[in-house]
Design a protein around this motif. Structure first.
Motif, PDB file in Angstrom:
ATOM      1  N   VAL A 131       0.859  -1.188   0.000  1.00  0.00           N
ATOM      2  CA  VAL A 131       0.000   0.000   0.000  1.00  0.00           C
ATOM      3  C   VAL A 131       0.895   1.238   0.000  1.00  0.00           C
ATOM      4  N   SER A 132       0.284   2.365  -0.295  1.00  0.00           N
ATOM      5  CA  SER A 132       1.046   3.614  -0.390  1.00  0.00           C
ATOM      6  C   SER A 132       0.974   4.394   0.914  1.00  0.00           C
ATOM      7  N   ASN A 133       1.784   5.443   0.994  1.00  0.00           N
ATOM      8  CA  ASN A 133       1.731   6.334   2.153  1.00  0.00           C
ATOM      9  C   ASN A 133       0.389   7.029   2.277  1.00  0.00           C
ATOM     10  N   ASP A 134      -0.320   7.190   1.152  1.00  0.00           N
ATOM     11  CA  ASP A 134      -1.654   7.810   1.207  1.00  0.00           C
ATOM     12  C   ASP A 134      -2.617   6.945   2.016  1.00  0.00           C
ATOM     13  N   ALA A 135      -2.494   5.616   1.875  1.00  0.00           N
ATOM     14  CA  ALA A 135      -3.348   4.713   2.649  1.00  0.00           C
ATOM     15  C   ALA A 135      -3.012   4.802   4.135  1.00  0.00           C
ATOM     16  N   LEU A 136      -1.722   4.904   4.451  1.00  0.00           N
ATOM     17  CA  LEU A 136      -1.307   5.072   5.837  1.00  0.00           C
ATOM     18  C   LEU A 136      -1.837   6.385   6.393  1.00  0.00           C
ATOM     19  N   ALA A 137      -1.782   7.456   5.593  1.00  0.00           N
ATOM     20  CA  ALA A 137      -2.303   8.753   6.027  1.00  0.00           C
ATOM     21  C   ALA A 137      -3.812   8.668   6.280  1.00  0.00           C
ATOM     22  N   LEU A 138      -4.529   7.932   5.431  1.00  0.00           N
ATOM     23  CA  LEU A 138      -5.973   7.771   5.593  1.00  0.00           C
ATOM     24  C   LEU A 138      -6.298   7.099   6.930  1.00  0.00           C
ATOM     25  N   VAL A 139      -5.627   5.983   7.214  1.00  0.00           N
ATOM     26  CA  VAL A 139      -5.903   5.245   8.452  1.00  0.00           C
ATOM     27  C   VAL A 139      -5.449   6.056   9.668  1.00  0.00           C
ATOM     28  N   THR A 140      -4.346   6.795   9.552  1.00  0.00           N
ATOM     29  CA  THR A 140      -3.902   7.643  10.658  1.00  0.00           C
ATOM     30  C   THR A 140      -4.952   8.691  10.997  1.00  0.00           C
ATOM     31  N   LEU A 141      -5.544   9.301   9.980  1.00  0.00           N
ATOM     32  CA  LEU A 141      -6.583  10.304  10.217  1.00  0.00           C
ATOM     33  C   LEU A 141      -7.826   9.661  10.834  1.00  0.00           C
ATOM     34  N   VAL A 142      -8.166   8.468  10.384  1.00  0.00           N
ATOM     35  CA  VAL A 142      -9.278   7.728  11.002  1.00  0.00           C
ATOM     36  C   VAL A 142      -8.962   7.463  12.480  1.00  0.00           C
ATOM     37  N   GLY A 143      -7.703   7.099  12.761  1.00  0.00           N
ATOM     38  CA  GLY A 143      -7.302   6.869  14.138  1.00  0.00           C
ATOM     39  C   GLY A 143      -7.454   8.115  15.002  1.00  0.00           C
ATOM     40  N   LEU A 144      -7.004   9.260  14.493  1.00  0.00           N
ATOM     41  CA  LEU A 144      -7.132  10.506  15.242  1.00  0.00           C
ATOM     42  C   LEU A 144      -8.593  10.827  15.539  1.00  0.00           C
ATOM     43  N   ILE A 145      -9.455  10.662  14.548  1.00  0.00           N
ATOM     44  CA  ILE A 145     -10.870  11.002  14.726  1.00  0.00           C
ATOM     45  C   ILE A 145     -11.544  10.034  15.696  1.00  0.00           C
ATOM     46  N   THR A 146     -11.365   8.727  15.475  1.00  0.00           N
ATOM     47  CA  THR A 146     -12.099   7.749  16.282  1.00  0.00           C
ATOM     48  C   THR A 146     -11.572   7.672  17.719  1.00  0.00           C
ATOM     49  N   ILE A 147     -10.263   7.772  17.901  1.00  0.00           N
ATOM     50  CA  ILE A 147      -9.717   7.731  19.258  1.00  0.00           C
ATOM     51  C   ILE A 147     -10.178   8.945  20.041  1.00  0.00           C
ATOM     52  N   ALA A 148     -10.112  10.130  19.411  1.00  0.00           N
ATOM     53  CA  ALA A 148     -10.536  11.349  20.100  1.00  0.00           C
ATOM     54  C   ALA A 148     -12.018  11.288  20.446  1.00  0.00           C
ATOM     55  N   ALA A 149     -12.859  10.867  19.492  1.00  0.00           N
ATOM     56  CA  ALA A 149     -14.306  10.845  19.733  1.00  0.00           C
ATOM     57  C   ALA A 149     -14.698   9.753  20.720  1.00  0.00           C
ATOM     58  N   SER A 150     -14.126   8.548  20.572  1.00  0.00           N
ATOM     59  CA  SER A 150     -14.532   7.443  21.439  1.00  0.00           C
ATOM     60  C   SER A 150     -14.108   7.657  22.881  1.00  0.00           C
ATOM     61  N   THR A 151     -13.045   8.429  23.093  1.00  0.00           N
ATOM     62  CA  THR A 151     -12.626   8.738  24.463  1.00  0.00           C
ATOM     63  C   THR A 151     -13.745   9.445  25.213  1.00  0.00           C
TER      64      THR A 151
END
Length: 569
Positions: A356-376
């Motif tokens: 996979v490309s760095n763009d896919a890693l960036a996508l999942v990283t942004l999902v991580g930031l959103i979901t971790i912040a919200a689920s907390t």
């Protein structure tokens, strides 16, 4: 001027990164966010897109790789076969159901967003992992680890850890097979090497682990040093054999998973894990382009909504089918409303393998930031959120009437199973514990020395190896329902950090909201008032009490020609 000072040496650079991490971490703490969010933010800010502080890629990558090895070691050390065997149907059904649901629908959403098949598959698998660190920390802070939904959530985590292992095994094999000069023989060699290493781990765990760790535990610092060395050595061996540092570190943890010292090792290594993972997230964040993150915005929002809503919903539905009350299902379901650090490690492995490309890693990283912040916030305010959603959740209650057997462990009465948690199993503590057990109390004995713990267990009592001055160890103790916490340890024998473990214990009990009584022991009468002022309900003074008892016995003998005890007094 500042940039010149930072660029002067790697030490200066690391110092600047640590200062930056401390500052951003403090802001994250004020916003009630987990360290993972702050660490990723540190990486982005320290990267070339903002401050351009993180320049020593080789040194940072080295620390990041060691952090991953320690992280996976701590996952492996929790994978006790007995725990897996005793998961129970609800943890297994909801854990596997959530993994299957998330991976299938995540794959379809990825395709709908225009991602190719391989990237969609990677993203789908990455979305299945929930953060053990975050869930345990939040539930522990809320004193809900021992509740029904807390225990079910821990079951989810064990199932997901098994999925992590299988996913990394498959990924390692696929990575070898995808190499340009790879052959079927190369893939078979990797599987054979992995099988041989697993066999070695099983033999070590069966015949050597208990005796070796018990001997090393006489010096707790040496035991922790051995654990780190084992994790690093297995990670290096795994890399050399072709199936990766990640699986090597995990197998090192499995090698010690059945020992009685695993909880203490895990607690002691948790701060080191967090420190080293900082550099993983710095390496990750500094490799991301802010422009790339912005381009991933729409897809990240769609996938984040899927994780925040879809994951809890499938858990609620499965638990309703199994006969659990909608409230229990809702509270348990909220714990899987985020992705984890493993999601990012998994995607980083995919990038390193060229899948996979760095763009896919960036996508999942942004999902991580959103979901971790919200689920907390969702988990922190879970009960208020349930009251808002209760009318809609009433429909779920119609799927199947709640089974009364699943309501016995009520959410408001978790019950830890012990009346007394006793620290110190030496001559005085052991005698006190035996007396309490004979009086009908359920006693959990804890000691930093392996020999008393073994003797306590041999006598048919429950015992743990651990240090009362270690907050990480204390956070995992089953204190719910306990009427007393008793510490009989001497001041000079209370742990690696040489702090007064009794004061650390008192502070931790206050933070956890412990509602029982606390008894401490002191050999110096001048300490009694200080310990009572610190919050102790009772201070035992063995020498003074024994002296007073001896004086009473002598007086009784002088007056009556015999001791009071001989007459039953």
């Amino acid at each position: 001027m500042l940039n010149e000072w930072i660029a002067a040496s790697v030490f200066n650079e690391v110092a600047a990164l640590l200062v930056l991490a401390a500052g951003i971490g403090a802001i994250g703490l004020a916003l009630r966010q987990p360290l993972i969010v702050s660490f990723i933010a540190v990486g982005i800010i320290a990267g070339p897109s903002v401050l351009d502080v993180a320049r020593s890629a080789e040194a940072i990558d080295l620390l990041a790789e060691l952090g991953i090895a320690v992280l996976l070691f701590l996952v492996g050390i929790k994978l006790d076969v007995k725990l897996v065997r005793n998961l129970g149907p609800v943890a297994l059904a909801t854990g596997l159901g959530q993994v299957l649901f998330t991976s299938v629908f995540g794959f379809l959403i990825g395709l709908a967003l225009g991602l190719d098949v391989t990237t969609s598959l990677y993203v789908a698998v990455a979305l299945t992992f929930s953060s053990t660190i975050i869930i345990v920390k939040l539930l522990s802070d809320k004193r809900e680890l021992e509740t029904l939904h807390g225990r079910i959530a821990l079951g989810f985590l064990i199932v997901q850890d098994i999925v992590v292992v299988l996913a990394m095994i498959v990924l390692s094999a696929v990575g070898v097979g995808a190499a340009e000069d790879a052959s079927a023989t190369d893939v078979l060699k990797v599987f054979a090497a992995g099988g041989a290493m697993l066999g070695l781990v099983m033999l070590f765990a069966r015949f050597l682990a208990d005796r070796l760790t018990e001997r090393l535990a006489r010096a707790p610092e040496l035991l922790i040093g051995f654990a780190i060395a084992l994790a690093a050595a297995f990670a290096a061996l795994g890399e050399g054999l072709g199936f990766g540092k990640e699986l090597g570190g995990l197998l090192a943890g499995v090698a010690l998973a059945s020992t009685p010292f695993r909880d203490s090792i895990s607690a002691r290594l948790a701060p080191l894990r967090d420190f080293l993972l900082l550099f993983f997230f710095i390496a990750l964040g500094s490799s991301l382009d802010l422009g790339g993150l912005g381009a991933s915005g729409f897809g990240a929002v769609v996938l984040s909504l899927f994780v925040l809503v879809g994951n809890p919903l499938i858990v609620i539905l499965i638990m309703a089918v199994l006969g659990y009350h909608q409230r229990t299902g809702f509270l348990a379901g909220l714990t899987v409303a985020q992705i984890s650090e493993f999601s990012l490690i998994f995607m980083a492995m995919g990038v390193s393998l060229g899948h996979v490309s760095n763009d896919a890693l960036a996508l999942v990283t942004l999902v991580g930031l959103i979901t971790i912040a919200a689920s907390t916030y969702m988990i922190t305010y879970s009960h208020q959120l349930y009251r808002l959603c209760e009318p809609a959740l009433a429909l779920v209650g119609r799927i199947r009437p709640a089974d009364p057997r699943h309501q016995a462990s009520a959410e408001d009465d978790p019950g830890g199973g012990y009346d007394v948690v006793l620290f110190g199993l030496g001559r005085y503590g052991g005698a006190l514990g035996r007396g309490l057990a004979e009086a009908g109390y359920r006693v959990l004995g804890v000691d930093i020395s392996p020999a008393p713990v073994r003797a306590w267990r041999d006598a048919g009592q429950d015992g743990m190896f651990g240090d009362l001055s270690d907050p990480e160890f204390l956070s995992g103790l089953p204190l719910a329902g306990a009427a007393w916490v008793v510490a009989t340890v001497r001041l000079e024998a209370n742990g690696v950090n040489h702090a007064d473990g009794r004061i650390v214990l008192m502070q931790h009990l206050r933070e956890r909201g412990f509602e029982g009584q606390v008894a401490l022991t002191s050999n110096r009468t001048e300490e009694v008032d200080l310990l009572l002022a610190a919050g102790a309900d009772l201070v035992l003074t063995p020498f003074a009490d024994a002296a007073a008892h001896g004086v009473a016995e002598i007086e009784a003998f002088r007056r009556h020609g015999t001791s009071r005890d001989s007459h039953g007094g």
